[in-house]
Design a protein around this motif. Structure first.
Motif, PDB file in Angstrom:
ATOM      1  N   GLN A 107       0.849  -1.193   0.000  1.00 50.75           N
ATOM      2  CA  GLN A 107       0.000   0.000   0.000  1.00 50.75           C
ATOM      3  C   GLN A 107       0.882   1.240   0.000  1.00 50.75           C
ATOM      4  N   MET A 108       0.369   2.290  -0.590  1.00 42.69           N
ATOM      5  CA  MET A 108       1.056   3.565  -0.634  1.00 42.69           C
ATOM      6  C   MET A 108       1.494   3.978   0.765  1.00 42.69           C
ATOM      7  N   GLY A 109       2.736   4.441   0.889  1.00 43.08           N
ATOM      8  CA  GLY A 109       3.243   4.882   2.177  1.00 43.08           C
ATOM      9  C   GLY A 109       3.977   3.803   2.949  1.00 43.08           C
ATOM     10  N   GLN A 110       3.844   2.557   2.526  1.00 41.83           N
ATOM     11  CA  GLN A 110       4.538   1.467   3.207  1.00 41.83           C
ATOM     12  C   GLN A 110       5.982   1.355   2.724  1.00 41.83           C
ATOM     13  N   GLU A 111       6.802   0.748   3.555  1.00 43.92           N
ATOM     14  CA  GLU A 111       8.201   0.484   3.200  1.00 43.92           C
ATOM     15  C   GLU A 111       8.291  -0.887   2.536  1.00 43.92           C
ATOM     16  N   VAL A 112       9.137  -0.979   1.513  1.00 45.15           N
ATOM     17  CA  VAL A 112       9.396  -2.286   0.906  1.00 45.15           C
ATOM     18  C   VAL A 112      10.902  -2.495   0.792  1.00 45.15           C
ATOM     19  N   ILE A 113      11.284  -3.744   0.878  1.00 45.76           N
ATOM     20  CA  ILE A 113      12.680  -4.123   0.651  1.00 45.76           C
ATOM     21  C   ILE A 113      12.702  -5.180  -0.428  1.00 45.76           C
ATOM     22  N   LEU A 114      13.441  -4.870  -1.485  1.00 41.78           N
ATOM     23  CA  LEU A 114      13.609  -5.820  -2.576  1.00 41.78           C
ATOM     24  C   LEU A 114      14.998  -6.443  -2.437  1.00 41.78           C
ATOM     25  N   ARG A 115      15.027  -7.757  -2.586  1.00 43.36           N
ATOM     26  CA  ARG A 115      16.277  -8.466  -2.320  1.00 43.36           C
ATOM     27  C   ARG A 115      16.876  -9.080  -3.570  1.00 43.36           C
ATOM     28  N   CYS A 116      18.185  -9.092  -3.586  1.00 38.96           N
ATOM     29  CA  CYS A 116      18.933  -9.608  -4.731  1.00 38.96           C
ATOM     30  C   CYS A 116      20.134 -10.379  -4.193  1.00 38.96           C
ATOM     31  N   VAL A 117      20.446 -11.505  -4.836  1.00 36.67           N
ATOM     32  CA  VAL A 117      21.703 -12.186  -4.568  1.00 36.67           C
ATOM     33  C   VAL A 117      22.506 -12.158  -5.859  1.00 36.67           C
ATOM     34  N   PRO A 118      23.529 -11.300  -5.904  1.00 38.09           N
ATOM     35  CA  PRO A 118      24.340 -11.210  -7.132  1.00 38.09           C
ATOM     36  C   PRO A 118      25.199 -12.459  -7.308  1.00 38.09           C
ATOM     37  N   ILE A 119      25.852 -12.560  -8.437  1.00 40.30           N
ATOM     38  CA  ILE A 119      26.789 -13.649  -8.687  1.00 40.30           C
ATOM     39  C   ILE A 119      27.975 -13.483  -7.735  1.00 40.30           C
ATOM     40  N   SER A 120      28.439 -14.589  -7.168  1.00 41.60           N
ATOM     41  CA  SER A 120      29.258 -14.518  -5.957  1.00 41.60           C
ATOM     42  C   SER A 120      30.590 -13.798  -6.137  1.00 41.60           C
ATOM     43  N   ASN A 121      31.248 -13.873  -7.259  1.00 42.66           N
ATOM     44  CA  ASN A 121      32.554 -13.217  -7.382  1.00 42.66           C
ATOM     45  C   ASN A 121      32.461 -11.866  -8.080  1.00 42.66           C
ATOM     46  N   HIS A 122      31.252 -11.349  -8.219  1.00 43.65           N
ATOM     47  CA  HIS A 122      31.080 -10.040  -8.850  1.00 43.65           C
ATOM     48  C   HIS A 122      31.308  -8.923  -7.838  1.00 43.65           C
ATOM     49  N   LEU A 123      31.745  -7.782  -8.369  1.00 36.40           N
ATOM     50  CA  LEU A 123      32.153  -6.681  -7.507  1.00 36.40           C
ATOM     51  C   LEU A 123      31.290  -5.430  -7.670  1.00 36.40           C
ATOM     52  N   TYR A 124      30.557  -5.350  -8.782  1.00 37.57           N
ATOM     53  CA  TYR A 124      29.760  -4.158  -9.089  1.00 37.57           C
ATOM     54  C   TYR A 124      28.288  -4.562  -9.093  1.00 37.57           C
TER      55      TYR A 124
END
Lengths: 112, 114
Positions: free
Chosen positions: B14-31
């Motif tokens: 809902q509008m006004g709520q906080e959200v957290i989107l999660r990502c697991v990048p490739i393990s040896n990546h730096l950027y």
């Protein structure tokens, strides 16, 4: 500032016909150019990239692109398209802090 | 083959709520990068992250947005108080190197703000 223009929002083409998707860029830094493909309801997959060297770059799925510095273009081509090539194609240039700056995309529509 | 993963695949808030989107990048990546794509529009850069700090952010990435790499494997995007116009597909990407490095994209999180 860098920018990318994809001149066609949609390109319809018959199956087994050749196709060219156009991309023009502007960049004041070293030019690194990319083409990505997005199949329906999927993420972005790299087709090919130009970093330096030969101006003709070959990618996956039979696609190739030619870097033309004088015309500031990086057009994508395939000699014979298949129904499975139906997707949206995005051209991108890399910015000064390695971020990708994207064109608006071109939908490739394959007619049987 | 290693790949970038993102969770959830779809988030409704809902509008006004906080959200957290999660990502697991490739393990040896730096950027690491976040991009978004509003339905029917072009992909837009939000932020890039290297060496535990933001290296570049776009004008979209205002004070409502933040990123974190809390544990060396996850890379999160937080939106503090969502607005209707935040509804979009959010893509995480990672690369081994900066200049000319191929960015590998996750499948995206579709955020719908109601």
């Amino acid at each position: 500032a860098q920018s990318v223009t994809q001149l066609d929002s949609q390109v319809p083409v018959f199956e087994e016909a050749p196709v060219e998707l156009r991309c023009n860029y502007s960049s004041s830094v070293s030019v690194y150019l990319f083409w990505y493909v997005q199949y329906p309801n999927q993420g972005l997959q790299l087709l090919l990239k130009y970093l330096s060297g030969s101006t003709l770059v070959k990618g996956i799925n039979g696609f190739e692109a030619e870097f033309n510095k004088s015309q500031t273009s990086f057009h994508l081509r395939k000699p014979s398209v298949h129904i499975s090539d139906t997707a949206e194609y995005f051209c991108a240039v890399m910015g000064s802090n390695y971020q990708l700056i994207w064109g608006a995309g071109t939908k490739l529509i394959i007619k049987p | 083959e290693p790949e970038v993963t993102q969770t959830p695949s779809h988030q409704v808030t809902q509008m006004g709520q906080e959200v957290i989107l999660r990502c697991v990048p490739i393990s040896n990546h730096l950027y690491f990068y976040w991009y978004r794509q509003i339905l029917g529009q072009k992909v837009e850069f939000l932020v890039s992250f290297y060496n535990n700090e933001i290296s570049e952010k776009s004008e979209i990435f205002d004070d409502q947005f933040s990123v974190e790499r809390p544990d060396g494997s996850n890379f999160t995007l937080k939106i503090r108080s969502t607005k209707l116009e935040d509804s979009a597909m959010y893509f995480c990407a990672s690369s081994m190197r900066g200049a000319g490095g191929e960015q590998y994209f996750g499948p995206g999180t579709r955020l719908t703000v109601t």
